[in-house]
Write an enzyme that holds these catalytic residues in place. Structure first.
Site, mmCIF file in Angstrom:
data_model
loop_
_atom_site.group_PDB
_atom_site.id
_atom_site.type_symbol
_atom_site.label_atom_id
_atom_site.label_comp_id
_atom_site.label_asym_id
_atom_site.label_seq_id
_atom_site.Cartn_x
_atom_site.Cartn_y
_atom_site.Cartn_z
ATOM 1 N N TYR A 245 76.950 18.423 30.778
ATOM 2 C CA TYR A 245 77.999 18.423 29.757
ATOM 3 C C TYR A 245 79.371 18.397 30.426
ATOM 4 O O TYR A 245 79.573 19.053 31.466
ATOM 5 C CB TYR A 245 77.908 19.675 28.894
ATOM 6 C CG TYR A 245 76.630 19.812 28.096
ATOM 7 C CD1 TYR A 245 76.588 19.477 26.740
ATOM 8 C CD2 TYR A 245 75.468 20.290 28.683
ATOM 9 C CE1 TYR A 245 75.431 19.611 26.001
ATOM 10 C CE2 TYR A 245 74.293 20.424 27.955
ATOM 11 C CZ TYR A 245 74.286 20.084 26.618
ATOM 12 O OH TYR A 245 73.133 20.214 25.892
ATOM 13 N N HIS A 253 78.830 17.226 23.491
ATOM 14 C CA HIS A 253 77.488 16.699 23.674
ATOM 15 C C HIS A 253 77.288 16.371 25.151
ATOM 16 O O HIS A 253 78.242 16.121 25.893
ATOM 17 C CB HIS A 253 77.277 15.434 22.831
ATOM 18 C CG HIS A 253 77.217 15.706 21.362
ATOM 19 N ND1 HIS A 253 76.137 16.319 20.763
ATOM 20 C CD2 HIS A 253 78.098 15.434 20.359
ATOM 21 C CE1 HIS A 253 76.349 16.419 19.461
ATOM 22 N NE2 HIS A 253 77.547 15.896 19.195
ATOM 23 N N LYS A 284 72.849 8.610 26.144
ATOM 24 C CA LYS A 284 73.217 9.341 27.339
ATOM 25 C C LYS A 284 72.920 8.468 28.567
ATOM 26 O O LYS A 284 72.057 7.595 28.522
ATOM 27 C CB LYS A 284 72.465 10.667 27.442
ATOM 28 C CG LYS A 284 72.692 11.581 26.240
ATOM 29 C CD LYS A 284 71.991 12.887 26.409
ATOM 30 C CE LYS A 284 71.975 13.703 25.139
ATOM 31 N NZ LYS A 284 73.141 13.645 24.288
#
Length: 308
Positions: A245, A253, A284
């Site tokens: 993070y 997020h 991601k």
């Protein structure tokens, strides 16, 4: 010094102030695993103790913020402790113990009574605020009701006086049941029992990670990302080793899914495809992490650009 208690290879922090310091000052998240008293059957929100990853535990110890301990069993009490003469339990000492216990009980009951009065006062204030907000809404609605005619308007105005009347007699009729009183439950001992410090460099039942290659790789990656200012949590739910993070996970997020691989190990192509597709689906970036011969951490990012 923060005390991290070990139990069969798992690290726990029981003190609330220590858990707060770990997150706010050292940027280490951990994972709350304790059940809440009022909602013991849910697992959405949990409480103390705070469980730490082995990498988080080792980092706190190496930066000098904490030390590892575990509770001593009766078998580990030294002979010198056995040789210490115990005070005789005569009638005088028994009476003093009873008097001390009685005073502690009285002090605790007094604390409960003061806490109950304080909670009654706060509950009364909250009730008054609620009724006042309702009364304001009713007053606003009365201007609209004046446009209505006859009996219907009279009936609606009479029903509107309920919350206002209740507000006037609130202090006389308000009752706060003692069963609803919140009671503080301590998780950490005020006077901890006998504990023994654990050496990180020696493998044991309480700390089995010393000398393990997998742990060394994970720790180097964890420490390097932490030094770069990232917050890290376990990445098992996304198929990785860590979720990375840019700030506190309560506000951000995760940007990366870190997966650790030894430098001399071949990575199967299917694993790369699986990781890349997963990272793209959850928006991601995959970080493939390894260390070189000098111990420095190398990162390779992986994204499916054609699927974005």
């Amino acid at each position: 010094m923060i005390l991290i208690h070990l139990l069969e290879g798992k690290a726990f922090v029981w003190n609330a102030e220590d858990a707060k310091e770990i997150r706010e000052q050292h940027c280490i998240v951990g994972n709350l695993v304790g059940a809440l008293v009022r909602k013991p059957r849910q697992n959405t929100r949990l409480g103390l103790p705070l469980q730490l990853l082995p990498e988080e535990t080792r980092l706190l110890v190496e930066i000098g913020a904490a030390k590892l301990v575990h509770s001593c069993s009766d078998e580990k009490i030294t002979q010198e402790e056995h040789d210490i003469p115990m005070p005789s339990l005569g009638s005088c000492s028994e009476s003093e113990d009873k008097e001390c216990l009685r005073s502690q009980i009285e002090a605790y009951n007094q604390h409960l009574e003061e806490s109950y009065k304080e909670q009654c006062r706060l509950a009364l204030q909250e009730k008054r605020r609620t009724l006042e907000s309702l009364a304001d809404r009713i007053a606003e609605g009365r201007t609209k009701r004046k446009r209505q005619r006859g009996k219907q308007a009279e009936e609606m105005s009479s029903t509107a006086k309920g919350p206002i009347k209740e507000l006037q007699n609130l202090e006389e009729n308000f009752h706060f049941p003692q069963e609803a009183m919140m009671v503080q439950i301590s998780t950490a001992r005020t006077t901890p029992g006998k504990v023994e410090e654990v050496d990180l460099n020696l493998a044991s039942t309480e700390w089995p990670y010393a000398g393990q290659e997998t742990h060394e790789l994970h720790y180097k990656v964890f420490r390097d990302l932490w030094q770069r200012g990232y917050f890290l949590t376990s990445g098992s739910k996304f198929g990785g080793d860590y979720l990375v993070y840019p700030g506190d996970p309560m506000r951000f997020h995760a940007h990366y899914i870190a997966i650790c691989f030894p430098n001399n190990k071949e990575i199967p192509l299917t694993d790369i495809i699986t990781a890349g597709r997963l990272g793209t689906n959850v928006k991601k970036t995959i970080l493939i992490c390894s260390t070189n011969q000098e111990g420095l951490v190398n990162y390779t990012s992986l994204q499916w650009s054609g699927l974005q």
